[in-house]
Design an enzyme around this catalytic site. Structure first.
Site, mmCIF file in Angstrom:
data_model
loop_
_atom_site.group_PDB
_atom_site.id
_atom_site.type_symbol
_atom_site.label_atom_id
_atom_site.label_comp_id
_atom_site.label_asym_id
_atom_site.label_seq_id
_atom_site.Cartn_x
_atom_site.Cartn_y
_atom_site.Cartn_z
ATOM 1 N N HIS A 1 -96.555 5.470 -4.224
ATOM 2 C CA HIS A 1 -96.263 4.005 -3.892
ATOM 3 C C HIS A 1 -94.634 4.027 -3.863
ATOM 4 C CE1 HIS A 1 -99.626 1.184 -5.413
ATOM 5 N NE2 HIS A 1 -99.636 1.136 -4.155
ATOM 6 N N ASP B 1 -98.891 5.161 -12.765
ATOM 7 C CA ASP B 1 -99.907 3.735 -12.723
ATOM 8 C C ASP B 1 -101.178 3.781 -12.979
ATOM 9 O OD1 ASP B 1 -97.094 2.869 -12.079
ATOM 10 O OD2 ASP B 1 -97.774 1.801 -10.453
ATOM 11 N N HIS C 1 -105.745 4.676 -10.130
ATOM 12 C CA HIS C 1 -104.714 3.594 -9.659
ATOM 13 C C HIS C 1 -105.312 2.996 -8.155
ATOM 14 C CE1 HIS C 1 -101.197 1.367 -9.497
ATOM 15 N NE2 HIS C 1 -100.421 2.148 -8.445
ATOM 16 N N HIS D 1 -97.455 9.035 -8.263
ATOM 17 C CA HIS D 1 -98.337 8.656 -6.950
ATOM 18 C C HIS D 1 -97.623 8.250 -6.058
ATOM 19 C CE1 HIS D 1 -97.421 4.999 -9.224
ATOM 20 N NE2 HIS D 1 -97.837 4.327 -8.375
ATOM 21 N N ASP E 1 -92.259 2.390 -5.172
ATOM 22 C CA ASP E 1 -91.469 1.935 -6.230
ATOM 23 C C ASP E 1 -91.564 3.113 -7.082
ATOM 24 O OD1 ASP E 1 -94.334 1.266 -6.770
ATOM 25 O OD2 ASP E 1 -93.884 0.189 -8.618
ATOM 26 N N HIS F 1 -92.600 0.330 -16.964
ATOM 27 C CA HIS F 1 -93.155 0.054 -15.692
ATOM 28 C C HIS F 1 -93.666 -1.410 -16.102
ATOM 29 C CE1 HIS F 1 -96.007 -0.358 -12.124
ATOM 30 N NE2 HIS F 1 -95.137 0.572 -11.644
HETATM 31 ZN ZN LIG Z 1 -98.328 2.142 -8.164
#
Ligand SMILES: [Zn+2]
Length: 315
Positions: free
Chosen positions: A99, A210, A187, A97, A101, A280
């Site tokens: 994001h 996530d 998420h 996804h 990180d 994670h």
């Molecule tokens: Zn995330």
């Protein structure tokens, strides 16, 4: 230096012993004692803030001397080097996804692998705007790319990279080593977000990305050997957000878009996997949350093996 016959015998014996050791190592690999489909954790700390204790989310599956990287948190290229995975073996990148990180070093990984000798095709798979990210990344770094092509005789980088944007679950790709399947997970507010399943010759590995507790993930992970699940230690969230100005909003995001570690155990049990690996980690750097606390919380609802991931751990 001249060796006496006796010393030569000894030296030959030693060389034979080393040779036998190396041969044993290779045959052990070939006989399957070490999994042919290797899973190495490159970064295990959840969240965008760089941490001393853990690198950002990324893992690599190595099968048939080919590297399949899942997510590209900050530092992923260096972590691959530390894991002993040659950067030119990079072949596929899967993004769960959008994001930071998970994507901060998406472009950097490809660029640095190329600088380290990558000459072959790379396919990347993930949610939009992966196409635009790739194009703009190369545009931003065109000076270095052109310079190295002219000055160091490197192959053109841009044509090596083939981007595949995905918005739905289903079979992603298949080659001689792996069949890769994706499922949509939840998420919020980031959408789409994917979990990926990798079916190799010797075992199957699922990576949650996530997600909140997800029925789609339970279906995707049915009977898998290894489920890597993101994990949140809920009682520590207040400490996690204590030092930021946007604490209430951030806490809300964290709790509403991730999976409590107890639920990771429930998902693993419902999917019937053999091993659950917690990664994670949120938090990854709170000394008050110890390894036994993570493992016990997941084990309360899961009968299989539970492992707490660490950077560079191979499972
Ligand atoms: Zn995330």
């Amino acid at each position: 230096m001249r060796l006496t016959p006796r010393e030569m015998d000894r030296r030959e014996l030693l060389l034979c012993a080393i040779g036998a050791g190396v041969a044993a190592l290779w045959s052990r690999t070939a006989s399957g004692q070490r999994p042919r489909t290797r899973l190495i954790f490159l970064g295990t700390g959840g969240g965008p803030r760089p941490k001393k204790e853990a690198s950002a989310p990324a893992q690599v599956i190595v099968a048939g001397d080919t590297a399949y990287v899942v997510d590209c948190g900050n530092g992923v290229a260096r972590q691959l080097v530390l894991a002993g995975v040659p950067l030119p073996t990079l072949r596929h990148i899967f993004i769960t996804h959008q994001h930071s990180d998970h994507v901060a070093d998406y472009g950097n990984l490809i660029w640095l692998a190329w600088a380290a000798g990558l000459k072959t095709r790379v396919d990347t798979w993930g949610p939009p705007p992966l196409q635009q990210m790739t194009r703009l990344f190369f545009e931003m770094n065109i000076y270095d790319i052109k310079t190295r092509m002219a000055d160091e005789g490197r192959v053109p980088l841009v044509p090596l990279v083939h981007v595949h944007e995905r918005t739905e679950g289903g079979v992603v790709m298949q080659d001689d080593n792996l069949k890769v399947t994706a499922a949509l997970v939840a998420h919020p507010p980031v959408t789409p977000a994917f979990a990926y399943r990798f079916d190799g010759a010797d075992r199957s590995i699922v990576i949650s990305g996530d997600t909140v507790r997800s029925d789609n993930l339970v279906k995707l992970a049915q009977g898998a050997d290894v489920l890597v699940h993101e994990a949140l230690f809920v009682p520590a969230v207040d400490r996690l957000v204590a030092h930021v100005a946007n604490a209430p909003t951030l806490k809300q995001h964290i709790v509403n878009s991730h999976t409590a570690v107890e639920d990771c155990g429930r998902v693993a049990e419902a999917a019937g996997v053999k091993t659950l690996v917690l990664s994670h980690l949120m938090p990854a750097d709170d000394p008050a949350v110890t390894e036994p606390m993570w493992i016990d919380a997941a084990r309360a609802h899961f009968r299989g093996t539970v492992i707490l991931a660490k950077d560079l751990l191979e499972v």
